[in-house]
Scaffold this motif. Structure first.
Motif, mmCIF file in Angstrom:
data_model
loop_
_atom_site.group_PDB
_atom_site.id
_atom_site.type_symbol
_atom_site.label_atom_id
_atom_site.label_comp_id
_atom_site.label_asym_id
_atom_site.label_seq_id
_atom_site.Cartn_x
_atom_site.Cartn_y
_atom_site.Cartn_z
ATOM 1 N N TYR A 25 14.201 -8.678 4.662
ATOM 2 C CA TYR A 25 15.210 -7.652 4.352
ATOM 3 C C TYR A 25 15.195 -6.461 5.306
ATOM 4 N N TYR A 26 14.158 -6.303 6.116
ATOM 5 C CA TYR A 26 14.095 -5.164 7.036
ATOM 6 C C TYR A 26 14.684 -5.489 8.407
ATOM 7 N N THR A 27 15.071 -6.736 8.632
ATOM 8 C CA THR A 27 15.591 -7.079 9.964
ATOM 9 C C THR A 27 17.009 -6.511 10.137
ATOM 10 N N GLY A 60 11.033 -11.629 11.405
ATOM 11 C CA GLY A 60 10.297 -10.661 10.593
ATOM 12 C C GLY A 60 9.168 -10.174 11.457
ATOM 13 N N VAL A 61 7.945 -10.229 10.939
ATOM 14 C CA VAL A 61 6.796 -9.867 11.773
ATOM 15 C C VAL A 61 5.830 -11.057 11.837
ATOM 16 N N HIS A 62 4.840 -10.924 12.720
ATOM 17 C CA HIS A 62 4.030 -12.078 13.090
ATOM 18 C C HIS A 62 3.301 -12.720 11.906
ATOM 19 N N GLY A 85 4.490 -7.126 15.622
ATOM 20 C CA GLY A 85 3.248 -6.995 14.845
ATOM 21 C C GLY A 85 3.474 -6.187 13.582
ATOM 22 N N CYS A 86 2.386 -5.760 12.950
ATOM 23 C CA CYS A 86 2.479 -4.992 11.706
ATOM 24 C C CYS A 86 1.279 -4.048 11.652
ATOM 25 N N SER A 87 1.545 -2.749 11.515
ATOM 26 C CA SER A 87 0.450 -1.771 11.537
ATOM 27 C C SER A 87 -0.520 -1.989 10.384
ATOM 28 N N LEU A 88 -0.006 -2.484 9.284
ATOM 29 C CA LEU A 88 -0.864 -2.742 8.126
ATOM 30 C C LEU A 88 -1.822 -3.900 8.416
ATOM 31 N N ALA A 89 -1.285 -4.975 8.968
ATOM 32 C CA ALA A 89 -2.145 -6.117 9.330
ATOM 33 C C ALA A 89 -3.180 -5.680 10.372
ATOM 34 N N VAL A 113 -0.632 -9.839 1.685
ATOM 35 C CA VAL A 113 -0.128 -10.856 2.617
ATOM 36 C C VAL A 113 0.039 -10.289 4.033
ATOM 37 N N ASN A 114 0.173 -8.962 4.141
ATOM 38 C CA ASN A 114 0.308 -8.329 5.460
ATOM 39 C C ASN A 114 -1.057 -8.294 6.157
ATOM 40 N N THR A 115 -1.542 -9.459 6.529
ATOM 41 C CA THR A 115 -2.826 -9.610 7.219
ATOM 42 C C THR A 115 -2.707 -10.788 8.188
ATOM 43 N N GLY A 171 -2.986 1.260 5.950
ATOM 44 C CA GLY A 171 -1.661 1.671 5.500
ATOM 45 C C GLY A 171 -0.574 1.259 6.475
ATOM 46 N N CYS A 172 0.657 1.366 5.989
ATOM 47 C CA CYS A 172 1.830 1.057 6.830
ATOM 48 C C CYS A 172 2.361 2.366 7.404
ATOM 49 N N HIS A 173 2.508 2.412 8.707
ATOM 50 C CA HIS A 173 2.928 3.660 9.352
ATOM 51 C C HIS A 173 4.351 4.071 8.966
ATOM 52 N N VAL A 174 5.153 3.124 8.493
ATOM 53 C CA VAL A 174 6.519 3.464 8.074
ATOM 54 C C VAL A 174 6.487 4.067 6.665
ATOM 55 N N HIS A 175 5.844 3.396 5.744
ATOM 56 C CA HIS A 175 5.857 3.863 4.349
ATOM 57 C C HIS A 175 5.037 5.132 4.140
ATOM 58 N N GLU A 176 4.040 5.348 4.987
ATOM 59 C CA GLU A 176 3.234 6.561 4.820
ATOM 60 C C GLU A 176 3.994 7.820 5.230
ATOM 61 N N LEU A 199 5.842 -0.214 -2.982
ATOM 62 C CA LEU A 199 4.449 0.027 -3.379
ATOM 63 C C LEU A 199 3.541 0.404 -2.214
ATOM 64 N N GLU A 200 4.026 0.310 -0.977
ATOM 65 C CA GLU A 200 3.226 0.780 0.164
ATOM 66 C C GLU A 200 3.315 2.298 0.338
ATOM 67 N N CYS A 201 4.169 2.962 -0.474
ATOM 68 C CA CYS A 201 4.269 4.427 -0.373
ATOM 69 C C CYS A 201 3.046 5.075 -1.022
ATOM 70 N N GLU A 262 12.396 3.432 10.068
ATOM 71 C CA GLU A 262 12.567 2.041 10.492
ATOM 72 C C GLU A 262 11.256 1.461 10.993
ATOM 73 N N CYS A 263 11.063 0.182 10.754
ATOM 74 C CA CYS A 263 9.917 -0.539 11.300
ATOM 75 C C CYS A 263 10.376 -1.161 12.616
ATOM 76 N N GLU A 264 9.873 -0.640 13.716
ATOM 77 C CA GLU A 264 10.338 -1.088 15.029
ATOM 78 C C GLU A 264 10.010 -2.568 15.252
ATOM 79 N N ASN A 265 8.970 -3.056 14.596
ATOM 80 C CA ASN A 265 8.600 -4.472 14.750
ATOM 81 C C ASN A 265 9.663 -5.391 14.151
ATOM 82 N N MET A 266 10.191 -4.952 13.006
ATOM 83 C CA MET A 266 11.213 -5.768 12.332
ATOM 84 C C MET A 266 12.506 -5.830 13.150
ATOM 85 N N LYS A 267 12.722 -4.793 13.974
ATOM 86 C CA LYS A 267 13.970 -4.745 14.739
ATOM 87 C C LYS A 267 13.869 -5.513 16.063
HETATM 88 FE FE1 SF4 Z 1 4.185 -3.899 8.512
HETATM 89 FE FE2 SF4 Z 1 5.041 -1.540 7.646
HETATM 90 FE FE3 SF4 Z 1 6.596 -2.991 9.219
HETATM 91 FE FE4 SF4 Z 1 6.148 -3.745 6.678
HETATM 92 S S1 SF4 Z 1 7.239 -1.930 7.374
HETATM 93 S S2 SF4 Z 1 6.088 -5.058 8.496
HETATM 94 S S3 SF4 Z 1 3.996 -3.110 6.434
HETATM 95 S S4 SF4 Z 1 4.604 -2.111 9.798
#
Ligand code: SF4
Ligand code: 13P
Length: 306
Positions: A25-27, A60-62, A85-89, A113-115, A171-176, A199-201, A262-267
């Motif tokens: 949903y973030y793409t 999505g992400v890796h 990638g994903c900052s949380l992973a 699952v974000n690992t 943590g996720c750099h977007v939700h934080e 829930l990542e907030c 925005e999550c730059e990875n998703m874009k």
């Molecule tokens: Fe990872 Fe955050 Fe992007 Fe979700 S929004 S994929 S947790 S960096």
């Protein structure tokens, strides 16, 4: 090639190669529109387990593509961009989890699952935002649990289950970036609005929320309660599905200071890259066999328990 031709070519190649495009949903909106299936992490994992396509294009992400590959090792899993990638992973590398685990013998390892697959290989059960409470509620009541990597999700689950899980500080750099003061300002302007938060907030943001959950939970709630006004604290890409499924509803994204929500990875998944990935059947995601054999077990356990 223009956008419409790209979409048509992607659909044509999917048919020709028995491929499916799956998107989070973030793409980007165009990516969601061209996909065969759009979902949250849980739905994407479930879909990956059941599809009979020969090729899966995971937008999505890796870690999402790795999950796909682990559940469908016989299929070719390709991604539009390997750099997603994903900052949380990233906040919980496998060697650090191994040290944490070794210093806590007898603990059950629960990981979001974000690992990475290597991290999942050290895990007893995986959860997503959509099923964390349900899965953890089924673990023995006296289980001692290490939970990672998302500290905010772990704190929330402790508060709603009465557990006392030890938490990794990731943590996720977007939700934080979402703050309670940004929500307060919007609530002053729109006192009737319903606040939704992922829930990542942080806990202070979740405390302000009327609806807390995964991306799919938020969409489901808005669909069941249309015609209202919502303040939305999650990544901006979700707006596309919210507006598509609830056209008569107003959604107000929570702004974040100094940057965008925005999550730059998703874009990184674009129509051009999907086209090229499908054409070349590359880049292909692979998981080393010695990691895959252990990494798939906690994902399967999650699917059984949710
Ligand atoms: Fe990872 Fe955050 Fe992007 Fe979700 S929004 S994929 S947790 S960096
Ligand atoms: P969902 O499981 O809610 O789709 O969340 C995935 C994610 O990466 C949120 O940042």
């Amino acid at each position: 090639m223009d956008k419409e031709n790209l979409k048509a070519e992607i659909r044509r190649m999917c048919k020709e190669k028995n491929a499916v495009v799956m998107a989070h949903y973030y793409t980007l909106s165009d990516v969601q529109d061209v996909a065969d299936f759009v979902g949250d992490s849980l739905a994407l994992a479930r879909k990956a387990a059941e599809t009979d396509a020969d090729i899966i294009v995971m937008c999505g992400v890796h870690f999402m593509a790795e999950t796909c590959k682990l559940l469908s090792p016989e299929k070719k899993v390709i991604v539009p961009d390997m750099n997603a990638g994903c900052s949380l992973a990233d906040s919980c590398p496998a060697d650090e989890l191994r040290r944490w685990k070794e210093s806590h013998p007898g603990y059950t390892i629960v990981q979001y699952v974000n690992t990475t697959a290597a991290t999942k290989a050290l895990t007893d059960v995986v959860v997503t935002s959509g099923n964390a409470k349900k899965v953890i509620d089924q673990l023995p009541s006296d289980a001692k649990i290490l939970f990672g990597p998302d500290y905010n999700l772990g704190s929330y689950i402790n508060s709603v289950t009465g557990r006392n899980m030890e938490l990794w500080n990731g943590g996720c750099h977007v939700h934080e970036r979402f703050t309670e003061s940004a929500i307060d300002s919007l609530k002053t302007e729109y006192p009737d609005a319903i606040v939704m938060a992922h829930l990542e907030c942080k806990a202070a943001v979740l405390d302000k929320a009327d609806v807390k959950g995964s991306t799919a939970d938020m969409i489901k709630y808005a669909k069941a309660n249309p015609g209202k006004r919502y303040i939305v604290a999650t990544e901006a890409g979700i707006m596309h599905e919210l507006k598509r499924t609830c056209p008569s509803t107003e959604f107000i994204p929570v702004p974040v200071e100094g940057s965008c929500n925005e999550c730059e990875n998703m874009k990184l998944s674009t129509l051009e890259k999907i086209y090229s990935a499908l054409k070349n059947e590359s880049p292909e995601v692979s998981v080393p066999a010695d990691i895959a054999v252990d990494a798939v077990k906690p994902i399967r356990r999650m699917l059984e328990l949710s």
